[in-house]
Write a protein that holds these residues in place. Structure first.
Motif, PDB file in Angstrom:
ATOM      1  N   SER A 103     -48.297   1.778  -1.225  1.00  0.00           N
ATOM      2  CA  SER A 103     -47.591   0.560  -1.626  1.00  0.00           C
ATOM      3  C   SER A 103     -46.204   0.867  -2.174  1.00  0.00           C
ATOM      4  O   SER A 103     -45.245   0.141  -1.872  1.00  0.00           O
ATOM      5  CB  SER A 103     -48.403  -0.200  -2.681  1.00  0.00           C
ATOM      6  N   PHE A 104     -46.076   1.915  -2.961  1.00  0.00           N
ATOM      7  CA  PHE A 104     -44.767   2.253  -3.508  1.00  0.00           C
ATOM      8  C   PHE A 104     -43.803   2.718  -2.414  1.00  0.00           C
ATOM      9  O   PHE A 104     -42.636   2.339  -2.413  1.00  0.00           O
ATOM     10  CB  PHE A 104     -44.877   3.308  -4.613  1.00  0.00           C
ATOM     11  N   VAL A 105     -44.288   3.497  -1.470  1.00  0.00           N
ATOM     12  CA  VAL A 105     -43.410   3.977  -0.394  1.00  0.00           C
ATOM     13  C   VAL A 105     -42.976   2.827   0.512  1.00  0.00           C
ATOM     14  O   VAL A 105     -41.783   2.611   0.734  1.00  0.00           O
ATOM     15  CB  VAL A 105     -44.097   5.101   0.423  1.00  0.00           C
ATOM     16  N   ILE A 106     -43.946   2.070   1.032  1.00  0.00           N
ATOM     17  CA  ILE A 106     -43.620   0.985   1.962  1.00  0.00           C
ATOM     18  C   ILE A 106     -42.848  -0.121   1.255  1.00  0.00           C
ATOM     19  O   ILE A 106     -41.848  -0.634   1.772  1.00  0.00           O
ATOM     20  CB  ILE A 106     -44.901   0.424   2.633  1.00  0.00           C
ATOM     21  N   GLY A 107     -43.297  -0.504   0.061  1.00  0.00           N
ATOM     22  CA  GLY A 107     -42.605  -1.554  -0.694  1.00  0.00           C
ATOM     23  C   GLY A 107     -41.173  -1.172  -1.020  1.00  0.00           C
ATOM     24  O   GLY A 107     -40.251  -1.984  -0.861  1.00  0.00           O
TER      25      GLY A 107
ATOM     26  N   LEU B  74     -43.811  -7.890  -3.145  1.00  0.00           N
ATOM     27  CA  LEU B  74     -45.259  -8.121  -3.270  1.00  0.00           C
ATOM     28  C   LEU B  74     -46.017  -6.800  -3.101  1.00  0.00           C
ATOM     29  O   LEU B  74     -46.940  -6.499  -3.865  1.00  0.00           O
ATOM     30  CB  LEU B  74     -45.733  -9.133  -2.231  1.00  0.00           C
ATOM     31  N   ILE B  75     -45.621  -6.023  -2.129  1.00  0.00           N
ATOM     32  CA  ILE B  75     -46.286  -4.735  -1.886  1.00  0.00           C
ATOM     33  C   ILE B  75     -46.069  -3.794  -3.074  1.00  0.00           C
ATOM     34  O   ILE B  75     -46.988  -3.097  -3.508  1.00  0.00           O
ATOM     35  CB  ILE B  75     -45.809  -4.123  -0.556  1.00  0.00           C
ATOM     36  N   LEU B  76     -44.847  -3.785  -3.637  1.00  0.00           N
ATOM     37  CA  LEU B  76     -44.594  -2.979  -4.839  1.00  0.00           C
ATOM     38  C   LEU B  76     -45.484  -3.441  -5.996  1.00  0.00           C
ATOM     39  O   LEU B  76     -46.013  -2.623  -6.754  1.00  0.00           O
ATOM     40  CB  LEU B  76     -43.125  -3.080  -5.255  1.00  0.00           C
ATOM     41  N   HIS B  77     -45.667  -4.746  -6.119  1.00  0.00           N
ATOM     42  CA  HIS B  77     -46.521  -5.300  -7.174  1.00  0.00           C
ATOM     43  C   HIS B  77     -47.952  -4.776  -7.022  1.00  0.00           C
ATOM     44  O   HIS B  77     -48.600  -4.426  -8.015  1.00  0.00           O
ATOM     45  CB  HIS B  77     -46.483  -6.830  -7.126  1.00  0.00           C
TER      46      HIS B  77
ATOM     47  N   SER C 115     -56.000  -4.676  -4.065  1.00  0.00           N
ATOM     48  CA  SER C 115     -55.608  -3.724  -3.022  1.00  0.00           C
ATOM     49  C   SER C 115     -56.259  -4.077  -1.693  1.00  0.00           C
ATOM     50  O   SER C 115     -55.594  -4.117  -0.650  1.00  0.00           O
ATOM     51  CB  SER C 115     -56.006  -2.299  -3.432  1.00  0.00           C
ATOM     52  N   ALA C 116     -57.559  -4.363  -1.738  1.00  0.00           N
ATOM     53  CA  ALA C 116     -58.276  -4.740  -0.519  1.00  0.00           C
ATOM     54  C   ALA C 116     -57.688  -6.011   0.079  1.00  0.00           C
ATOM     55  O   ALA C 116     -57.508  -6.101   1.299  1.00  0.00           O
ATOM     56  CB  ALA C 116     -59.765  -4.940  -0.827  1.00  0.00           C
ATOM     57  N   GLY C 117     -57.386  -6.983  -0.763  1.00  0.00           N
ATOM     58  CA  GLY C 117     -56.828  -8.240  -0.270  1.00  0.00           C
ATOM     59  C   GLY C 117     -55.532  -8.052   0.493  1.00  0.00           C
ATOM     60  O   GLY C 117     -55.365  -8.578   1.603  1.00  0.00           O
ATOM     61  N   LEU C 118     -54.611  -7.291  -0.073  1.00  0.00           N
ATOM     62  CA  LEU C 118     -53.329  -7.075   0.608  1.00  0.00           C
ATOM     63  C   LEU C 118     -53.511  -6.254   1.876  1.00  0.00           C
ATOM     64  O   LEU C 118     -53.009  -6.627   2.946  1.00  0.00           O
ATOM     65  CB  LEU C 118     -52.331  -6.371  -0.309  1.00  0.00           C
ATOM     66  N   LEU C 119     -54.216  -5.142   1.776  1.00  0.00           N
ATOM     67  CA  LEU C 119     -54.376  -4.252   2.934  1.00  0.00           C
ATOM     68  C   LEU C 119     -55.101  -4.940   4.087  1.00  0.00           C
ATOM     69  O   LEU C 119     -54.676  -4.848   5.248  1.00  0.00           O
ATOM     70  CB  LEU C 119     -55.115  -2.983   2.520  1.00  0.00           C
ATOM     71  N   LEU C 120     -56.185  -5.647   3.772  1.00  0.00           N
ATOM     72  CA  LEU C 120     -56.931  -6.326   4.832  1.00  0.00           C
ATOM     73  C   LEU C 120     -56.125  -7.482   5.431  1.00  0.00           C
ATOM     74  O   LEU C 120     -56.203  -7.734   6.639  1.00  0.00           O
ATOM     75  CB  LEU C 120     -58.287  -6.793   4.317  1.00  0.00           C
ATOM     76  N   ALA C 121     -55.349  -8.175   4.616  1.00  0.00           N
ATOM     77  CA  ALA C 121     -54.518  -9.261   5.141  1.00  0.00           C
ATOM     78  C   ALA C 121     -53.497  -8.718   6.145  1.00  0.00           C
ATOM     79  O   ALA C 121     -53.313  -9.290   7.228  1.00  0.00           O
ATOM     80  CB  ALA C 121     -53.815  -9.990   4.000  1.00  0.00           C
ATOM     81  N   TYR C 122     -52.847  -7.623   5.813  1.00  0.00           N
ATOM     82  CA  TYR C 122     -51.891  -7.029   6.752  1.00  0.00           C
ATOM     83  C   TYR C 122     -52.606  -6.542   8.015  1.00  0.00           C
ATOM     84  O   TYR C 122     -52.139  -6.758   9.130  1.00  0.00           O
ATOM     85  CB  TYR C 122     -51.124  -5.872   6.096  1.00  0.00           C
ATOM     86  N   GLY C 123     -53.737  -5.876   7.837  1.00  0.00           N
ATOM     87  CA  GLY C 123     -54.477  -5.366   8.991  1.00  0.00           C
ATOM     88  C   GLY C 123     -54.967  -6.480   9.906  1.00  0.00           C
ATOM     89  O   GLY C 123     -54.843  -6.391  11.133  1.00  0.00           O
ATOM     90  N   VAL C 124     -55.523  -7.538   9.329  1.00  0.00           N
ATOM     91  CA  VAL C 124     -55.995  -8.668  10.133  1.00  0.00           C
ATOM     92  C   VAL C 124     -54.818  -9.361  10.813  1.00  0.00           C
ATOM     93  O   VAL C 124     -54.918  -9.769  11.974  1.00  0.00           O
ATOM     94  CB  VAL C 124     -56.827  -9.647   9.271  1.00  0.00           C
ATOM     95  N   GLY C 125     -53.712  -9.472  10.112  1.00  0.00           N
ATOM     96  CA  GLY C 125     -52.513 -10.042  10.737  1.00  0.00           C
ATOM     97  C   GLY C 125     -52.085  -9.254  11.967  1.00  0.00           C
ATOM     98  O   GLY C 125     -51.699  -9.833  12.996  1.00  0.00           O
ATOM     99  N   ARG C 126     -52.181  -7.948  11.889  1.00  0.00           N
ATOM    100  CA  ARG C 126     -51.833  -7.112  13.049  1.00  0.00           C
ATOM    101  C   ARG C 126     -52.847  -7.308  14.177  1.00  0.00           C
ATOM    102  O   ARG C 126     -52.485  -7.309  15.357  1.00  0.00           O
ATOM    103  CB  ARG C 126     -51.764  -5.648  12.645  1.00  0.00           C
TER     104      ARG C 126
END
Length: 134
Positions: free
Chosen positions: A17-21, A55-58, A80-91
């Motif tokens: 999250s820190f790197v990508i954000g 948001l990702i930094l948060h 963490s699961a909410g953000l990661l799964l949301a991005y993955g499902v979006g993809r």
């Protein structure tokens, strides 16, 4: 009791999250360039790119808080699961609508879905985790 898997999952989430954000907020051209995308440098486009970066930094801050405070590790895993799964499902939704993305984004989807699922599993109470793995 705090487990090593929870620490590892939160540590990986925080690092990612820190790197990508940070790249999204401070150097979006670099991040998108790695995927062969050239950004329109208009104020509107840059605002739309930088906003999810914050948001990702948060989420990185929340994951770090869960890593440092045992009483906060479950909520941190859920966030963490909410953000990661949301991005993955979006993809995944994008696949039939837009076609196959570059390999780097396929890898991103795999990381998001696997790390997100792991965080979700670790957030379950122990009895539910044992039942789910049986």
């Amino acid at each position: 009791m705090r487990t090593l898997p929870r620490k590892v999952a939160l540590g990986l989430t925080a690092l990612t999250s820190f790197v990508i954000g940070s790249l999204l907020v401070f150097a979006p051209g670099v991040l998108f360039g790695l995927n062969g995308i050239v950004l329109d440098p208009s104020a509107a486009m840059m605002s739309e790119i930088r906003s999810p970066g914050v948001l990702i930094l948060h989420v990185g801050v929340v994951a770090t808080a869960g890593l440092m405070n045992q009483g906060f590790d479950r909520p941190a895993l859920l966030v963490s699961a909410g953000l990661l799964l949301a991005y993955g499902v979006g993809r995944l939704i994008s696949l039939p609508l837009d076609g196959m993305p570059p390999m780097s984004l396929q890898v991103a989807a795999a990381v998001e879905l696997s790390l997100g699922a792991w965080c979700a599993m670790l957030a379950l109470p122990r009895s539910e985790r044992q039942a789910a793995s049986a």
